[in-house]
Design a protein around this motif. Sequence first.
Motif, PDB file in Angstrom:
ATOM      1  N   UNK A  73       0.820  -1.213   0.000  1.00  0.00           N
ATOM      2  CA  UNK A  73       0.000   0.000   0.000  1.00  0.00           C
ATOM      3  C   UNK A  73       0.853   1.263   0.000  1.00  0.00           C
ATOM      4  N   UNK A  74       2.099   1.139  -0.376  1.00  0.00           N
ATOM      5  CA  UNK A  74       2.955   2.308  -0.598  1.00  0.00           C
ATOM      6  C   UNK A  74       3.817   2.078  -1.832  1.00  0.00           C
ATOM      7  N   UNK A  75       4.951   1.426  -1.690  1.00  0.00           N
ATOM      8  CA  UNK A  75       5.899   1.341  -2.798  1.00  0.00           C
ATOM      9  C   UNK A  75       5.350   0.623  -4.028  1.00  0.00           C
ATOM     10  N   UNK A  76       4.599  -0.453  -3.843  1.00  0.00           N
ATOM     11  CA  UNK A  76       4.058  -1.169  -5.006  1.00  0.00           C
ATOM     12  C   UNK A  76       3.159  -0.262  -5.839  1.00  0.00           C
ATOM     13  N   UNK A 103      -0.704   2.696   9.163  1.00  0.00           N
ATOM     14  CA  UNK A 103      -0.212   1.748   8.175  1.00  0.00           C
ATOM     15  C   UNK A 103       1.309   1.784   8.099  1.00  0.00           C
ATOM     16  N   UNK A 104       1.855   2.987   8.084  1.00  0.00           N
ATOM     17  CA  UNK A 104       3.271   3.156   7.765  1.00  0.00           C
ATOM     18  C   UNK A 104       4.200   2.734   8.891  1.00  0.00           C
ATOM     19  N   UNK A 105       3.676   2.580  10.101  1.00  0.00           N
ATOM     20  CA  UNK A 105       4.505   2.077  11.202  1.00  0.00           C
ATOM     21  C   UNK A 105       5.156   0.747  10.845  1.00  0.00           C
ATOM     22  N   UNK A 493       5.028  13.701  -7.919  1.00  0.00           N
ATOM     23  CA  UNK A 493       4.639  12.475  -7.223  1.00  0.00           C
ATOM     24  C   UNK A 493       5.351  12.357  -5.880  1.00  0.00           C
ATOM     25  N   UNK A 494       4.942  11.373  -5.101  1.00  0.00           N
ATOM     26  CA  UNK A 494       5.422  11.225  -3.731  1.00  0.00           C
ATOM     27  C   UNK A 494       6.897  10.844  -3.705  1.00  0.00           C
ATOM     28  N   UNK A 495       7.653  11.440  -2.740  1.00  0.00           N
ATOM     29  CA  UNK A 495       9.105  11.228  -2.682  1.00  0.00           C
ATOM     30  C   UNK A 495       9.540  10.383  -1.491  1.00  0.00           C
ATOM     31  N   UNK A 496       8.767  10.327  -0.438  1.00  0.00           N
ATOM     32  CA  UNK A 496       9.155   9.564   0.750  1.00  0.00           C
ATOM     33  C   UNK A 496       7.938   9.377   1.656  1.00  0.00           C
ATOM     34  N   UNK A 497       8.130   8.595   2.721  1.00  0.00           N
ATOM     35  CA  UNK A 497       7.136   8.431   3.788  1.00  0.00           C
ATOM     36  C   UNK A 497       7.631   9.195   5.014  1.00  0.00           C
TER      37      UNK A 497
END
Length: 537
Positions: A73-76, A103-105, A493-497
Amino acid sequence: MKNIYRLGVLAATLGFLATSCTENFEELNKNPREITQEQLEGDFQHVGSKYKPVFESIYIFNPGWQYQLQQNLNADAYAGYLTPPNPFQNGSNNTTYNLVSGWNNTIWSVPYSNVMNNVKDIESLTQGEYPTLYAVSLILKVEAMHRVSDVFGPIVYTNFGDLDNAGVYDSQEEAYDAFFADLDTAVDNLMADIESPRFTAFDLAYGGDYSKWVRFANSLRLRLAIRISKVAPEKAKLQGEKALSHPLGVMAGNDDGFFVTSTNSHPLAQIDNSWGDTRMNASMESIMGGYNDPRINAYFSEVNPGDSETEPIVPGTLKGIRNGLPLLDGYADASAQKADYVRFGVINDDLTQYTVQLMTAAEVAFLKAEAALRGWTGAGDAQANYEMGIALSFEQRGVGSADDYIADNTSVPADYVDPVYPSNNINALTNATIAWDGADDNETKLEKIITQKWIAVFPDGQEAWSEFRRTGYPKIFPVVSNQSPGTIDTDIQIRRIPFVDSELSTNAEGVAGAVTKLGGPDNGGTRLWWDTGAPNF
């Protein structure tokens, strides 16, 4: 402090028992079926048992929901590989850039709990006495933790386990320097006892063959060197050439690839085929479909249309879904509501059988192709490496000869047509072809290299997302709905979490220090150290 206190109490208690019991206490109370520490150490089980959770947590194998939160649910999704067909959290979630801290934890907690803790134990049990066992743990640690750094930027690495500085983060540059140093130690240790069979019983990748571990370590060094080639070109060249010039070299054939074997099937089998929670991304359809790439059928199958009497909108064609969709009930796929007539791509069963792919010889060939463009000694010819990367990927996927595909100078990525909502239609973002043209400039050549690498490393979305951020390739469709609070640019687009809640609540001072090393605000729009945004050449 609580643990130290508990250890002190335990030591005092044991001392009391030792002085209060008979001299034959241990013999009288020994369980004859219990494995002794001496027996464990005799076949290295006291060390070996700690490797399995490390192997299986580079990304988590089981349970599937942890992999779903750690990567799917992030990198993929950010890589343009996969995207959920269901509107999690009412369509406001990671995929629409409303980043869900809960989620990101998992991205942070799994590698620290299962990788770093076990590697620290392995270090204490092996360093100085069993250097090759220690070496393998270092390679696994670098493989796991460079992925974490490539999500967050600064990480706790060199200070992990240091009671005085345990919460102090390394900058990403410091972490990468430490990765290279750990690979130095690992390769030196393995080369000093290359024929040792000591790791065979615990090896989930190479059957105890240390030569293959060295080639993997060299290949990993080359990956990391290429990653920093824009921000630290001299260091990158030095490290890349070290990998390329090593006597055992880098991965050359598909049997060199780093594939972790497990008793668990690939977590995507559960997330996709059982739960229906992820499907082929529209960018995959556009690029692989436009190229008529036969590997698409090795990656995906059609969703079973069930008992619907409705004719498929696109008969026999695998369909992708745009990333970052808002509330769209019609995208509850073929197993549920409205879209049971749409043949969305699901993960092919052959891709999920008890192995996880983390690095392939094809990827290494593409790394060498880029290294050649950058003029690194030992990289060989860029075109030869590029074409070898495609051929190795075709061989790995069992789809026949790559000759015609490599020679194709007309096929280009296709426009995307949404089968449910035409408002999501989008034109292809590039007209890059497949065939190599020596007259092209380096930027055009790099786009071809990275696009083919992107196809070959599937389904490892973490590596694909990192390379997309570093180079801008392949050109992935932006999200449909950007629900960030103005922190993430839709086109960039998104660069990091951002740093996770578990760290903010337990290590606020450490996180504050990490933010100063980040070079920007702690949000999804801040570029990492190696993500310069500058031209590639």
